[in-house]
Design a protein around this motif. Sequence first.
Motif, PDB file in Angstrom:
ATOM      1  N   VAL A  63      41.862  29.216  38.855  1.00 34.75           N
ATOM      2  CA  VAL A  63      42.626  28.565  37.795  1.00 34.75           C
ATOM      3  C   VAL A  63      41.626  27.936  36.836  1.00 34.75           C
ATOM      4  CG1 VAL A  63      44.671  28.135  39.207  1.00 34.75           C
ATOM      5  CG2 VAL A  63      42.817  26.458  39.163  1.00 34.75           C
ATOM      6  N   PRO A 264      46.430  30.009  34.843  1.00 37.20           N
ATOM      7  CA  PRO A 264      45.826  30.982  35.760  1.00 37.20           C
ATOM      8  C   PRO A 264      44.536  31.546  35.180  1.00 37.20           C
ATOM      9  CG  PRO A 264      48.155  31.444  35.397  1.00 37.20           C
ATOM     10  CD  PRO A 264      47.747  30.426  34.379  1.00 37.20           C
ATOM     11  N   THR A 266      41.140  34.519  36.180  1.00 36.47           N
ATOM     12  CA  THR A 266      40.886  35.756  36.921  1.00 36.47           C
ATOM     13  C   THR A 266      39.419  35.830  37.317  1.00 36.47           C
ATOM     14  OG1 THR A 266      40.316  37.090  34.988  1.00 36.47           O
ATOM     15  CG2 THR A 266      42.646  36.942  35.564  1.00 36.47           C
ATOM     16  N   GLY A 374      44.897  33.981  39.549  1.00 38.96           N
ATOM     17  CA  GLY A 374      45.397  32.747  40.138  1.00 38.96           C
ATOM     18  C   GLY A 374      46.824  32.438  39.727  1.00 38.96           C
ATOM     19  N   GLU A 375      47.383  31.387  40.315  1.00 41.82           N
ATOM     20  CA  GLU A 375      48.744  30.949  40.004  1.00 41.82           C
ATOM     21  C   GLU A 375      48.751  29.440  39.824  1.00 41.82           C
ATOM     22  OE1 GLU A 375      51.695  32.250  42.744  1.00 41.82           O
ATOM     23  OE2 GLU A 375      50.872  34.279  42.940  1.00 41.82           O
TER      24      GLU A 375
END
Length: 788
Positions: A63, A264, A266, A374-375
Motif C-alpha cells: 500500500v 493500493p 503494486t 495491495g488492498e
Amino acid sequence: MNGREAPDAGPLLLGVRHHGPGSARAVRAALDGARPRVVLIEGPPDADPLIPLAAQEDMRPPVALLAHAVDEPGRSAFWPLAAFSPEWVALRWALEHGVPARFIDLPATHTLAWEREEEEGKGGAEEEAGPERGAGAADEDMRVDPLGVLAETAGYDDAERWWEDVVEHRGAGKGDALAPFTALEEAMTALREEYGSGGHGRDLIREAHMRLRVRDAQREFEDGVAVVCGAWHVPALRHRTTVAADRALLKGLPRVKTDLTWVPWTHRRLSRAGGYGAGVASPGWYAHLFDAPDRPVERWLTKVARLLRAEDRTVSPGHVIEAVRLADTLAALRGRPLPGLGEATDAVRAVMCEGSDVPLALVHDRLVVGDVLGEVPPTVPAVPLQRDLERTRRRLRLKPESAERELDLDLRKDTDAERSRLLHRLRLLGIAWGRPAASRGGTGTFRETWRLRWEPELAVRAAEAGVWGTTVLAAATAKAESDAIAARGLADVTGLAEHCLLAALPGALPTVMRVLADRAALDTDVAHLAQALPALVRSLRYGDVRGTGTAALTEVAAGLAERVFVGLPPACVSLDAEAAEEMRGHVDAVHGALGLLGDSHAAGDGRLRERWRSVLRKLSARDTVPGVLRGRAVRLLLDEGRLAQEEAARLMGLVLSPGTPPAHAAAWIDGFVGGPGAGLLLVHDERLFGLVDRWLTAVPAEAFTDVLPLLRRTFAAYEPGVRRTLGELVRRGPGGHGATAGATAGAPGFGPGLDGARADAVLPVLRLLLGPDGDDEGIRAERAGVPR
C-alpha cells in the motif's frame, strides 16, 4: 527549550534500508527486545491520523500513503510500503502492542509546495515529484547512493548482491538484534563525514524536522523512544544540535493544503523499472525472502517450476533438485555464503529453461517483480468521486488487478451494459483503468472487449477528476461539456458526441450537440465534414443498442450529410494523386455511413440516400474528377443496383479507350475494382473482365512500367482464392468454363489461339527466375502440357 542541547539519553535509532527484508526482520527483533514506549517512523506526520487504519484486516500491503494538493489534485506524492518494508513492520508492531506510532519526516504540506516551487523555477518538471523519486531529489544525478558506495568499497559491482551477502544471508534479526544497526550506523557515519548531505541539501531540512520530533517524543516518553528511518539519516539524528538551529532551517518553508489517504500499491510499481526512485529491482524476490520460514532457495525454485508448468513447459521434480544443486555450486564458486537471486536465476536458465531467455523473462516478470496488488479498507479517506467509484465497482463486481486481463461484455445484459458505461466514463475522465480492444466474439455492436489493468497512479487521476463532480456520472458529464466547448476541430466534437453516447451521458449531449452544430456550420472543409459523419452515424447505432435517445444527433447527422452532398463534387475537382486517394477514403466512409443511417431510420423517406446517388452520378461523369474517384463512384452505384452492368461496361470502355492516358485509365480501374469484394465482380462479370484484360494487353510497353505499381497494389488486395480464380480465367479465357484455348476464339480480350512467338518472348525472364537449370525446350514442353 531554545538553545538547549538534546538530552544525553539518546533514542534507539534503527537505521534501515527502505524495502529491505533483512532490515524488516532486524527491526522486528530489535523492537521485540527493546519494547519501546513509542515508535517514530520516517514518513509524513500529517498522515498520523491514518495510522490506525493499518491495523484493519482488509489492509493488505503493498500500500502507499498518497498526498495530493487540494487545489491541484494532480500534484501528488506517494510513500509506498510493502510487507517486507521495515517501516510497515514497525507500524504493525506498534499497533499490535498498543504502542503509539508517529511519522517524523517533513510534512507533505511542505513537500508538495516545495515541488511546485522547484517546477516553477525550472520551467516545468515531472508532475509527480514526491518521495517516489527519493523525496523530491532535485539533483538525483549528483546524489550519493550509500549502498552503492559501500558495495564498491567491498569489491562488489552490484549493490543488491552486496546487501544480500552482508544482511540477507547473515541471519539479520538473529543473535544480537542491534548488531546490524550498529554496523550500518558506523558505515553511514563514515559516509556522511566524507560526503556531507550527499549532494542534496533537502536532507538537511528533513533531518532537522526529524530531530525536533524526536525531542518532542523524548520529553513525553523519556528513554522509551525507538526511531525507524533510513540508515543514511542516523548520523544526522545522532548529531547534537540546538533546537534554535533546527527551527531556523525550517523557517519559511512553503505550504499547500493537502489531503492524505491510503491507496493500493503494486510490486511492479515498487520496482525500479516502475519509476520509483527508492525502489528495489526484485520486489517479488524480496517478498519471498521475507515470508519464507526456511530453505528460501528451494522454495523459490519450486515456485519457478510451478509457474513454468502452468505455462505448459516440462519441468519435473528432478529439474528442481538439479537447479538447487547448481545454485549451491555457483554460490560456492563465487564465494557467497548462500545462493542469491543471481545464482537462482542462472540455475533456472540452465536447468529449467534449457539456456533460453524467453521463459526466463516470464519468471522475471511474474515472480522476480510480480503483479501483487495491495488492498485498503473502504473506510479510508477519499474524495466523494473516489467513494462513488468504489461503490460502483463493488456493485458491478469489477475487481482491480495489477495484471492485465480481458473483459468481454454483452451489452444486452444489464450488468455488462453498466460496466461498459462505467469504463467509458472513466476514460473520458482520464482514468484509464480499461482500454477497448478488438472483440474476438464477433463484430456486432452489442459486444465489447476491454483490457483492464489497475495502476496506483489511477488513484491520483481519480482524485484529480474529483474537481468535476462528486459522482462518476456527474464528473463525466461536466468534463464532456467542458471538452466540447474547448474542442478545436469538428472531428474532436463528433468523437466526443460518440463518447457521450457510449458513456450514456444524456446530460452532456445538449451542450455537445449545440457545439457540434455550430462547428459544422462554420467548417467549410468537405474532408472535415466527411470525417465527422461516420462517427455521428456510429453513435446512432450505439444509441439504438444502448437505449440512448439520439433524436438531436440524428438531426445533426442529416444536416451534415446535406452539406457533404453540396460540397463534395467541387472539392473533388483537379486533385493530385495523393489528395485523390485521401478523398476516396472519405467517399467510402460517407457511403458506408449513409448505409447505416438508412438502417437506423434516420434517413426519413430515403431522400438522403437518393441525394447521395445523384452526387455519385456527378462524380462518375465529370472528366475533371480524378479517375480513382470516377471509378469508385461507378462501382458504388453498381453495387447499389442503381447502374446497369451494360452502362458500367460502357463507362469502363470509354475510360479504357486508346485516347485515355494509361496512368489515368489505371487510376480509374483502381477506383472501380479496388477494395473489398471487387475481385468477385471481375470473376462473375465476364464483360468487365474482358474489358480490363483487353486494355491491359493494349497498354504500350513504355507506359506499362508506369502503371504497373498501381495495378499491383489494386490486385494484390484481393484474397488468394479470388486471385487464383482470376488466373484460371486468364488461362482459359472468359466464357471457356474449362474448354480448351482454341474454343475461346472471339472471346472479348482474347485471341483465336495460342501465339507461340509471344509465348517464347517470356523465356528469358523465366530462365532468370528458374536459374541455370531451366532450359528452353523443357519450358516449352511444360507450356504445351507434355511431361518432361
